[in-house]
Design a protein around this motif. Structure first.
Motif, PDB file in Angstrom:
ATOM      1  N   SER A 301       0.837  -1.204   0.000  1.00 21.58           N
ATOM      2  CA  SER A 301       0.000   0.000   0.000  1.00 21.58           C
ATOM      3  C   SER A 301       0.872   1.254   0.000  1.00 21.58           C
ATOM      4  O   SER A 301       0.539   2.257  -0.631  1.00 21.58           O
ATOM      5  N   THR A 302       2.016   1.184   0.688  1.00 23.32           N
ATOM      6  CA  THR A 302       2.947   2.319   0.652  1.00 23.32           C
ATOM      7  C   THR A 302       3.390   2.580  -0.782  1.00 23.32           C
ATOM      8  O   THR A 302       3.381   3.717  -1.268  1.00 23.32           O
ATOM      9  N   LEU A 303       3.760   1.493  -1.440  1.00 27.49           N
ATOM     10  CA  LEU A 303       4.221   1.593  -2.823  1.00 27.49           C
ATOM     11  C   LEU A 303       3.136   2.208  -3.708  1.00 27.49           C
ATOM     12  O   LEU A 303       3.382   3.104  -4.524  1.00 27.49           O
ATOM     13  N   PHE A 304       1.909   1.759  -3.480  1.00 31.84           N
ATOM     14  CA  PHE A 304       0.757   2.200  -4.271  1.00 31.84           C
ATOM     15  C   PHE A 304       0.541   3.714  -4.127  1.00 31.84           C
ATOM     16  O   PHE A 304       0.419   4.450  -5.111  1.00 31.84           O
ATOM     17  N   VAL A 305       0.550   4.189  -2.875  1.00 30.71           N
ATOM     18  CA  VAL A 305       0.330   5.612  -2.621  1.00 30.71           C
ATOM     19  C   VAL A 305       1.489   6.444  -3.191  1.00 30.71           C
ATOM     20  O   VAL A 305       1.281   7.495  -3.802  1.00 30.71           O
ATOM     21  N   CYS A 306       2.709   5.933  -3.023  1.00 28.47           N
ATOM     22  CA  CYS A 306       3.888   6.634  -3.547  1.00 28.47           C
ATOM     23  C   CYS A 306       3.805   6.784  -5.058  1.00 28.47           C
ATOM     24  O   CYS A 306       4.118   7.845  -5.602  1.00 28.47           O
ATOM     25  N   ILE A 307       3.390   5.707  -5.729  1.00 26.52           N
ATOM     26  CA  ILE A 307       3.309   5.767  -7.191  1.00 26.52           C
ATOM     27  C   ILE A 307       2.286   6.811  -7.613  1.00 26.52           C
ATOM     28  O   ILE A 307       2.515   7.591  -8.540  1.00 26.52           O
ATOM     29  N   GLY A 308       1.179   6.879  -6.878  1.00 31.59           N
ATOM     30  CA  GLY A 308       0.172   7.906  -7.169  1.00 31.59           C
ATOM     31  C   GLY A 308       0.778   9.293  -7.110  1.00 31.59           C
ATOM     32  O   GLY A 308       0.614  10.106  -8.018  1.00 31.59           O
ATOM     33  N   ASN A 309       1.523   9.563  -6.049  1.00 32.26           N
ATOM     34  CA  ASN A 309       2.127  10.890  -5.908  1.00 32.26           C
ATOM     35  C   ASN A 309       3.164  11.158  -6.981  1.00 32.26           C
ATOM     36  O   ASN A 309       3.288  12.276  -7.474  1.00 32.26           O
ATOM     37  N   MET A 310       3.912  10.094  -7.340  1.00 28.78           N
ATOM     38  CA  MET A 310       4.954  10.289  -8.355  1.00 28.78           C
ATOM     39  C   MET A 310       4.306  10.632  -9.705  1.00 28.78           C
ATOM     40  O   MET A 310       4.783  11.514 -10.418  1.00 28.78           O
ATOM     41  N   ILE A 311       3.221   9.938 -10.035  1.00 27.12           N
ATOM     42  CA  ILE A 311       2.537  10.239 -11.301  1.00 27.12           C
ATOM     43  C   ILE A 311       2.091  11.694 -11.314  1.00 27.12           C
ATOM     44  O   ILE A 311       2.264  12.412 -12.309  1.00 27.12           O
ATOM     45  N   ALA A 312       1.548  12.173 -10.166  1.00 23.18           N
ATOM     46  CA  ALA A 312       1.111  13.578 -10.088  1.00 23.18           C
ATOM     47  C   ALA A 312       2.287  14.513 -10.329  1.00 23.18           C
ATOM     48  O   ALA A 312       2.199  15.472 -11.088  1.00 23.18           O
ATOM     49  N   ASN A 313       3.426  14.206  -9.697  1.00 25.14           N
ATOM     50  CA  ASN A 313       4.627  15.042  -9.877  1.00 25.14           C
ATOM     51  C   ASN A 313       5.041  15.122 -11.327  1.00 25.14           C
ATOM     52  O   ASN A 313       5.334  16.195 -11.849  1.00 25.14           O
ATOM     53  N   ILE A 314       5.072  13.952 -11.980  1.00 25.83           N
ATOM     54  CA  ILE A 314       5.530  13.922 -13.372  1.00 25.83           C
ATOM     55  C   ILE A 314       4.542  14.666 -14.269  1.00 25.83           C
ATOM     56  O   ILE A 314       4.927  15.460 -15.125  1.00 25.83           O
TER      57      ILE A 314
END
Lengths: 328, 311
Positions: A301-314
């Protein structure tokens, strides 16, 4: 451009790895400090009597008596090799369980995510355009009510109305009972998905709608909106030419940041609908002291939330010309 | 009546007030513009001078019909002799009446310049835009830039282009010069002079009085939301004796080059206006009549003045 994206990707990945490490350490400490006894739980689930000597052997084999740091390093070493351990309640490797259940959860979360994003954004735009008129006031009240209703209660209500009274949708699981898994059609899966997805999306859409509304009102009061009006643009033209492009960025951030909420909400929604996803697995793991499964799901779940934020950043870097300029 | 026919824009007795709610349900009307008169003929620049809060920018919004919903407008507005109804205003904004905003904040930060200058009307006036850019010495490539990538001078010319890309006959320029160096301000005003010389009417709302006197044909002096005097710009260059209203004279004396002498008191704020002549409380010549009965605008020596004693 490509180079810059790669750079963002690498820095974000490094951040993500350090965060995963931190989360794994903290959850490991919490599990150690909790009164959960994995050995007792394992023996209990075996269903047979175990002599004290056998118990000592199991403890020795599992390394329960080693110092916590060593235990953590052992566990981490195995995780890095891809071995997340074996689930005590399902008697299968944790990685298998997560893999299978994650697909179910992903289908649920993605459909809820898209649904709430689209409905929330559209409603937010309408409310913003008709600020303080009757339409806006009614929709705003609905949003307030929906965001104050707990997910599980809404889920129960939906079950009662659509499943029990009207009989339109099945009351639980991801496929019909009594049908072999290879015979389940896509339509049947979607049919089982609709109610939980609707419940989950109703939880977050009002949040998105209210944010979008406020953001659009801000934009419509800015000087450039005033100028566009002076040039003869009407309400909807204003929304199309200036509104959408200026509220898109905050909306995107919000939408991707909602991954965390989505995950939290799916635990409740999946339990209400007995939907076999990660959410119901994590509550089962918690209630039955299944430590390996619990740790595995926490990491995922940590990985999942992190990926969400990374997509937003990009995406930010791609969409906003001013940020693009800074990175040139 | 004959004048009304020729005038591009004629405003008579314009009043604007805003409805506001105080402490719950108590409703209050804030009068921000009262009995304002203004006439603009083709081919001339009318400068509007006055301090902040004298209703200058609200006038522009009232002409365009883009005041907020809680505004109430009274009085007569005519464009080329036709009454400006909300329907006509909707038709004219961006086509026959164009606004030149004061800063880059009036451009959408996320829209490319070309698209922004073209506006929302179809077909896109791409050829006109190219010609305008060429005339203003703007490189054609800036059409692909975003507003924040423009220099101050370019931005100003882009803002003027947004007005000229339509074949507007009336240009409302809302404080186009603040924050500019003298050279830039002169260049901007020269631009408006050229526009007026092509037969269009220009309303120049400004704080830069001495520059306005230089480029404008007539100057309208605003005070507390009304016109106290309209006079040929040359009168302002001649000095206080050529002016008609005590406030215009005071304004002249307050200019740095004329001694920087302020007069006592403050401009009254909306919601707290004097009963009759709005300038009476600060006027050295005010009499009992000025405090009980509002003076009407009357013609004096080729100008107009709202004062019983102006001569």
């Amino acid at each position: 451009m490509i180079q810059r994206l790669i750079r963002i990707f690498i820095t974000n990945s490094l951040k993500m790895i350090s965060l995963l490490l931190a989360v794994s350490i903290i959850s490991f400490i919490l599990v150690c400090a909790s009164p959960i006894d994995p050995v007792q739980q394992y023996i209990f689930s075996l269903g047979t009597a175990v002599s004290p000597q056998q118990r000592a052997e199991i403890e020795e084999y599992w390394g329960v008596n080693e110092p916590p740091v060593e235990r953590y390093l052992n566990w981490l070493g195995e995780v890095l090799k891809g071995n997340l351990g074996e689930s005590a309640i399902y008697r299968r490797p944790v990685a298998d369980i997560i893999g299978q259940r994650f697909l179910n959860s992903l289908a649920l979360m993605i459909s809820a995510w898209i649904l709430s994003g689209l409905i929330g954004f559209a409603l937010g735009c309408v409310m913003g355009l008709y600020q303080d008129r009757a339409l806006d006031k009614i929709l705003k009240k609905i949003c307030y009510i929906l965001s104050s209703i707990p997910t599980f209660w809404l889920g129960l209500l939906f079950l009662l109305i659509f499943s029990v009274w009207l009989g339109w949708f099945p009351s639980g699981f991801s496929s019909p009972i009594g049908v072999l898994s290879e015979n389940v059609t896509v339509w049947q899966k979607i049919h089982h998905l609709i109610l939980p997805a609707l419940t989950l999306s109703l939880m977050s859409f009002s949040n998105i709608a209210l944010h979008t509304r406020q953001k659009l009102i801000d934009v419509l009061h800015r000087e450039y909106a005033q100028f566009a009006r002076a040039r003869g643009e009407g309400k909807w033209m204003l929304l199309r030419r200036h509104g959408l492009r200026n509220i898109m960025l905050p909306a995107l951030t919000l939408q991707f940041a909602s991954f965390a909420e989505l995950f939290g909400g799916s635990v409740l929604a999946e339990n209400v609908f007995s939907y076999p996803g990660l959410g119901s697995a994590v509550s089962a793991a918690g209630l039955n002291s299944d430590v390996p499964l619990l740790l595995g799901v926490t990491l995922l779940s940590t990985l999942f939330v992190c990926i969400g934020n990374m997509i937003a950043n990009i995406l930010y870097g791609i969409v906003d010309p001013q940020i693009r300029e800074v990175h040139k | 009546m004959e004048q009304k026919k020729d005038a591009l824009l004629k405003i008579q007795n314009l009043s604007v007030s805003f409805r506001r709610y105080n402490h719950g349900l108590e409703q209050e009307n804030l009068q921000v513009v009262s009995d304002l008169d203004l006439t603009v003929y083709p081919g001339e620049i009318v400068a509007i001078a006055g301090s902040s809060g004298s209703g200058k920018s609200i006038l522009a919004s009232a002409i365009l019909g883009i005041l907020p919903n809680n505004a109430k407008v009274d009085g007569n507005l005519y464009f080329k002799g036709e009454t400006l109804t909300p329907q006509l205003q909707q038709q004219l904004r961006g086509t026959k009446i164009a606004l030149v905003p004061q800063s880059i904040a009036f451009l959408d930060p996320l829209m490319k310049i070309g698209k922004q200058v073209d506006g929302h009307r179809r077909p896109k006036p791409v050829q006109t835009r190219k010609a305008l850019f060429a005339r203003f010495g703007l490189p054609q490539e800036i059409q692909y830039l975003y507003p924040f990538q423009l220099s101050g001078g370019m931005a100003r010319r882009v803002l003027v282009s947004t007005a000229l890309i339509s074949d507007a006959e009336l240009i409302l320029a809302d404080e186009p010069t603040p924050g500019m160096s003298l050279d830039q301000a002169l260049e901007a005003l020269q631009m408006f002079r050229e526009i007026a010389d092509q037969g269009k009417g220009v309303v120049l709302i400004t704080h830069d009085l001495d520059l306005a006197f230089e480029f404008a044909d007539r100057v309208a002096v605003f005070y507390a939301g009304t016109t106290v005097e309209t006079a040929p710009a040359s009168d302002f260059k001649k000095g206080p004796d050529a002016l008609r209203h005590p406030y215009s004279k005071a304004l002249w004396h307050a200019l740095p080059q004329n001694g920087f002498h302020p007069i006592e008191g403050f401009q009254p704020y909306a919601g707290n206006l004097p009963p009759a002549c709005l300038f009476a409380p600060r006027c050295p010549y005010a009499t009992e009549k000025c405090r009980t009965q509002a003076p009407l605008l009357r013609e004096v020596r080729g100008g107009e003045v709202r004062c019983y004693y102006g001569a």
